[in-house]
Write an enzyme that holds these catalytic residues in place. Structure first.
Site, short mmCIF file in Angstrom:
data_model
loop_
_atom_site.label_atom_id
_atom_site.label_comp_id
_atom_site.label_asym_id
_atom_site.label_seq_id
_atom_site.Cartn_x
_atom_site.Cartn_y
_atom_site.Cartn_z
N TYR A 1 50.37 7.49 -36.46
CA TYR A 1 50.50 6.08 -36.83
C TYR A 1 49.76 5.71 -38.11
O TYR A 1 49.92 4.60 -38.62
CB TYR A 1 50.15 5.16 -35.65
CG TYR A 1 51.39 4.96 -34.81
CD1 TYR A 1 52.21 3.87 -35.02
CD2 TYR A 1 51.78 5.93 -33.91
CE1 TYR A 1 53.39 3.73 -34.32
CE2 TYR A 1 52.97 5.80 -33.20
CZ TYR A 1 53.77 4.69 -33.40
OH TYR A 1 54.95 4.56 -32.73
N SER B 1 57.56 12.15 -31.27
CA SER B 1 56.42 11.91 -30.38
C SER B 1 55.69 10.63 -30.82
O SER B 1 55.46 10.41 -32.00
CB SER B 1 55.46 13.11 -30.46
OG SER B 1 54.32 12.88 -29.69
N LYS B 2 55.32 9.82 -29.84
CA LYS B 2 54.60 8.58 -30.17
C LYS B 2 53.11 8.91 -30.10
O LYS B 2 52.43 8.60 -29.10
CB LYS B 2 55.01 7.49 -29.18
CG LYS B 2 54.74 6.09 -29.65
CD LYS B 2 55.48 5.07 -28.80
CE LYS B 2 54.92 3.68 -29.00
NZ LYS B 2 55.06 3.11 -30.33
N ALA B 3 52.66 9.62 -31.11
CA ALA B 3 51.29 10.14 -31.11
C ALA B 3 50.39 9.30 -32.00
O ALA B 3 50.78 8.89 -33.09
CB ALA B 3 51.30 11.59 -31.59
#
Ligand SMILES: Cc1ncc(COP(=O)(O)O)c(C=O)c1O
Length: 313
Positions: free
Chosen positions: A162, A156-158
């Protein structure tokens, strides 16, 4: 960052300077957002967004994995993005859609908090520099391991996830390198702070598989297909740290960085210390695909309709 004229926020175009959120926005406190990085290129067929639907579909998947309902479907977000690019008069730009838990609910349970969506687009050059794309970058193996699938969701690019990339990036920058490469939980090579990694070994291209905690990059998928179309064998398997040092060639792919050769890792020279033949071949075909110079990959481009530039609602 060079500001554009407008940002799309929850269905409306607002001036760049007015695109604000409340300080008690849930996502700001707990990282409860998902986002995408997309690029639009000034191609022969006009401004066109690279693999637009794939990026927006991944946005939806990232959201679902965090139990975040998507207030707008992919087609609505796609149309809004094309209109935004047109209305801002942009030809080539970076696009950042973000969907996040908004204002109205604090505490860790986000399920009652609203879900807000914004899309911004602005001119942004090669993330690791033109010089890096041309001659290769110097990378450092991070002391920070890539987030484990036992704790978070690497696929998931959550937003909150990051912090892991941010720590790695700070460390490599402070140490004088252009990029960080993170190992996974088991000590295998995972990915860069915002790029996937490939090595070339005895003529074959090798890259870590999705199960190695990577973000399954859209540039990665594209570069794999291009490499196969060029006749190279591409193998997805775990890569040991020392294989990186001993590789004939190393390169990285990501939307922001595009395809970047790596010429040095932890002060070990990779190959001859210059981008190798395989890297050059894949990079050149990849650049052609991005910039619409390749008929074969035209379907990857989503052209910005001319009328999207009209100053209508
Ligand atoms: C952690 C991470 N890995 C890999 C990538 C490359 O993904 P893509 O090619 O879809 O941009 C990115 C960039 O989005 C990233 O942030």
């Amino acid at each position: 960052m060079k500001p554009s004229e407008l940002i799309w926020m929850n269905g409306e175009f607002v001036a760049w300077a007015d695109a604000k959120v409340h300080v008690l926005t849930h996502g700001l406190h707990y990282g409860t957002g998902v986002f995408e990085g997309i690029r639009c290129y000034d191609t022969e067929i006009g401004p066109a967004v690279f693999r637009h639907r794939e990026h927006l579909t991944r946005l939806g998947r990232s959201a679902e994995l965090y139990y975040m309902p998507m207030p707008y479907d992919v087609e609505t977000l796609r149309t809004a993005t094309l209109k935004l690019i047109g209305r801002c008069g942009l030809k080539s730009c970076y696009i950042r859609p973000i969907m996040y838990r908004g204002y109205g609910q604090m505490g860790l349970n986000p399920l009652e908090a609203p879900v807000d969506v914004s899309i911004a687009a602005w001119e942004w050059g090669a993330y690791l520099g033109d010089e890096g794309k041309q001659n290769g970058i110097r990378a450092k193996i991070s002391s920070w391991r890539r987030i484990s699938p036992g704790s978070l969701i690497p696929a998931s690019k959550a937003s909150g996830q990051y912090l892991n990339s941010v720590l790695a990036k700070i460390e490599s920058t402070k140490a004088g390198y252009e990029e960080a490469i993170l190992l996974d939980d088991h000590g295998n090579v995972c990915e860069g702070s915002s790029e996937n990694v490939f090595i070339v070994w005895e003529g074959r291209i090798v890259t870590p598989p999705p199960a190695a905690s990577i973000l399954d990059g859209i540039s990665r998928k594209s570069a794999i297909q291009i490499a196969k179309d060029l006749g190279f064998e591409v193998i997805e398997r775990n890569i040991a740290r020392t294989e990186l040092y001993m590789a004939d060639e190393v390169y990285m792919t990501g939307t922001a960085a595009e395809l970047v050769p790596v010429r040095e890792i932890d002060d070990h020279t990779i190959g001859e210390g210059v981008p190798g033949e395989v890297t050059r071949a894949v990079q050149s075909a990849f650049d052609d695909a991005l910039h619409g110079r390749s008929e074969r990959y035209r379907e990857w481009l989503d052209p910005v309709p001319v009328r999207a530039g009209a100053k209508a609602a």
